[in-house]
Design a protein around this motif. Sequence first.
Motif, PDB file in Angstrom:
ATOM      1  N   MET A   1      40.865 -46.476  38.071  1.00 27.79           N
ATOM      2  CA  MET A   1      41.748 -45.206  39.879  1.00 27.79           C
ATOM      3  C   MET A   1      42.011 -44.539  38.508  1.00 27.79           C
ATOM      4  O   MET A   1      42.692 -44.540  37.637  1.00 27.79           O
ATOM      5  N   THR A   2      42.496 -43.711  39.406  1.00 25.66           N
ATOM      6  CA  THR A   2      42.709 -42.273  38.345  1.00 25.66           C
ATOM      7  C   THR A   2      43.594 -40.850  39.031  1.00 25.66           C
ATOM      8  O   THR A   2      43.820 -41.187  40.926  1.00 25.66           O
ATOM      9  N   PRO A   3      44.748 -40.708  38.874  1.00 23.11           N
ATOM     10  CA  PRO A   3      45.507 -40.146  39.753  1.00 23.11           C
ATOM     11  C   PRO A   3      45.430 -38.850  40.808  1.00 23.11           C
ATOM     12  O   PRO A   3      46.501 -38.504  41.768  1.00 23.11           O
ATOM     13  N   SER A   4      44.438 -38.245  40.072  1.00 20.36           N
ATOM     14  CA  SER A   4      43.398 -37.120  40.418  1.00 20.36           C
ATOM     15  C   SER A   4      44.264 -35.800  41.076  1.00 20.36           C
ATOM     16  O   SER A   4      44.192 -35.525  42.258  1.00 20.36           O
ATOM     17  N   GLY A   5      45.632 -35.464  40.108  1.00 22.14           N
ATOM     18  CA  GLY A   5      46.037 -34.335  40.500  1.00 22.14           C
ATOM     19  C   GLY A   5      47.627 -34.424  41.348  1.00 22.14           C
ATOM     20  O   GLY A   5      48.033 -34.031  40.831  1.00 22.14           O
ATOM     21  N   ILE A   6      47.708 -36.224  41.161  1.00 14.85           N
ATOM     22  CA  ILE A   6      48.996 -36.087  41.724  1.00 14.85           C
ATOM     23  C   ILE A   6      49.847 -36.933  40.766  1.00 14.85           C
ATOM     24  O   ILE A   6      49.078 -37.847  40.080  1.00 14.85           O
ATOM     25  N   LEU A   7      50.974 -35.622  39.852  1.00 13.41           N
ATOM     26  CA  LEU A   7      51.248 -36.993  38.926  1.00 13.41           C
ATOM     27  C   LEU A   7      53.056 -35.923  39.072  1.00 13.41           C
ATOM     28  O   LEU A   7      53.733 -35.341  38.805  1.00 13.41           O
ATOM     29  N   SER A   8      52.716 -37.146  39.175  1.00 11.38           N
ATOM     30  CA  SER A   8      54.142 -38.461  39.526  1.00 11.38           C
ATOM     31  C   SER A   8      54.556 -39.309  39.079  1.00 11.38           C
ATOM     32  O   SER A   8      53.763 -40.317  38.388  1.00 11.38           O
ATOM     33  N   ALA A   9      55.904 -39.620  38.294  1.00 15.51           N
ATOM     34  CA  ALA A   9      56.049 -40.835  36.959  1.00 15.51           C
ATOM     35  C   ALA A   9      56.205 -42.256  38.033  1.00 15.51           C
ATOM     36  O   ALA A   9      55.724 -42.912  37.380  1.00 15.51           O
ATOM     37  N   PRO A  10      56.753 -41.827  39.411  1.00 11.61           N
ATOM     38  CA  PRO A  10      56.774 -43.232  39.257  1.00 11.61           C
ATOM     39  C   PRO A  10      55.111 -43.615  40.701  1.00 11.61           C
ATOM     40  O   PRO A  10      54.874 -44.884  40.119  1.00 11.61           O
ATOM     41  N   GLN A  11      54.056 -42.819  40.964  1.00 16.35           N
ATOM     42  CA  GLN A  11      53.337 -43.075  40.700  1.00 16.35           C
ATOM     43  C   GLN A  11      52.242 -43.905  39.534  1.00 16.35           C
ATOM     44  O   GLN A  11      51.607 -44.840  39.267  1.00 16.35           O
ATOM     45  N   LEU A  12      52.213 -43.067  38.434  1.00 20.90           N
ATOM     46  CA  LEU A  12      52.109 -43.542  37.223  1.00 20.90           C
ATOM     47  C   LEU A  12      52.479 -45.160  37.421  1.00 20.90           C
ATOM     48  O   LEU A  12      52.094 -45.589  36.738  1.00 20.90           O
ATOM     49  N   GLN A  13      53.600 -45.415  37.275  1.00 24.83           N
ATOM     50  CA  GLN A  13      54.479 -46.526  36.286  1.00 24.83           C
ATOM     51  C   GLN A  13      53.865 -47.669  37.856  1.00 24.83           C
ATOM     52  O   GLN A  13      53.244 -48.937  37.273  1.00 24.83           O
ATOM     53  N   PHE A  14      53.658 -47.324  38.816  1.00 26.62           N
ATOM     54  CA  PHE A  14      53.159 -47.853  40.128  1.00 26.62           C
ATOM     55  C   PHE A  14      52.198 -48.259  39.600  1.00 26.62           C
ATOM     56  O   PHE A  14      51.226 -49.062  39.581  1.00 26.62           O
ATOM     57  N   MET A  15      50.895 -47.705  39.237  1.00 27.32           N
ATOM     58  CA  MET A  15      49.637 -47.685  39.063  1.00 27.32           C
ATOM     59  C   MET A  15      49.412 -48.684  38.248  1.00 27.32           C
ATOM     60  O   MET A  15      48.667 -49.625  37.620  1.00 27.32           O
ATOM     61  N   LEU A  16      50.369 -48.438  36.567  1.00 28.79           N
ATOM     62  CA  LEU A  16      50.738 -49.572  35.294  1.00 28.79           C
ATOM     63  C   LEU A  16      50.850 -50.428  35.902  1.00 28.79           C
ATOM     64  O   LEU A  16      50.171 -50.976  35.552  1.00 28.79           O
ATOM     65  N   ALA A  17      51.888 -51.154  36.978  1.00 31.29           N
ATOM     66  CA  ALA A  17      52.771 -52.467  37.756  1.00 31.29           C
ATOM     67  C   ALA A  17      51.147 -52.795  37.867  1.00 31.29           C
ATOM     68  O   ALA A  17      50.672 -54.350  37.649  1.00 31.29           O
ATOM     69  N   GLU A  18      50.092 -52.352  38.815  1.00 29.09           N
ATOM     70  CA  GLU A  18      49.282 -52.643  39.624  1.00 29.09           C
ATOM     71  C   GLU A  18      47.545 -52.993  38.742  1.00 29.09           C
ATOM     72  O   GLU A  18      47.611 -54.193  38.691  1.00 29.09           O
ATOM     73  N   MET A  19      47.435 -51.781  37.902  1.00 32.51           N
ATOM     74  CA  MET A  19      45.869 -52.411  37.258  1.00 32.51           C
ATOM     75  C   MET A  19      46.402 -52.492  35.750  1.00 32.51           C
ATOM     76  O   MET A  19      45.547 -52.387  35.541  1.00 32.51           O
ATOM     77  N   GLY A  20      47.013 -51.782  35.332  1.00 30.25           N
ATOM     78  CA  GLY A  20      47.094 -52.057  34.030  1.00 30.25           C
ATOM     79  C   GLY A  20      46.918 -50.949  33.679  1.00 30.25           C
ATOM     80  O   GLY A  20      45.778 -50.289  34.077  1.00 30.25           O
ATOM     81  N   ALA A  21      46.834 -50.452  32.270  1.00 29.36           N
ATOM     82  CA  ALA A  21      46.578 -49.283  31.464  1.00 29.36           C
ATOM     83  C   ALA A  21      44.725 -49.148  31.113  1.00 29.36           C
ATOM     84  O   ALA A  21      44.672 -47.950  31.164  1.00 29.36           O
ATOM     85  N   ASP A  22      44.128 -50.297  31.514  1.00 31.29           N
ATOM     86  CA  ASP A  22      42.956 -50.650  30.763  1.00 31.29           C
ATOM     87  C   ASP A  22      41.481 -50.257  31.826  1.00 31.29           C
ATOM     88  O   ASP A  22      40.369 -50.022  31.678  1.00 31.29           O
TER      89      ASP A  22
END
Length: 66
Positions: A1-22
């Motif tokens: 998954m990539t943020p593709s230009g949507i640079l927000s802390a809540p989105q990043l934390q959601f993706m980390l919680a759902e998918m993990g950094a790997d």
Amino acid sequence: MTPSGILSAPQLQFMLAEMGADHLMYSIDYPYKQPETSGSFLDIADLTDEQRAQIAFGTATTLFKL
């Protein structure tokens, strides 16, 4: 998954919680949505050094066998 230009802390934390950094890769689409922060977002994001490295290049290194 990539943020593709949507640079927000809540989105990043959601993706980390759902998918993990790997399962995340840092990416930016051109033209940049937020040009003033597109290059520094990952540097200032609330991440551990390990998460930052994984998202910045670790996932791509594994995925593309670099």
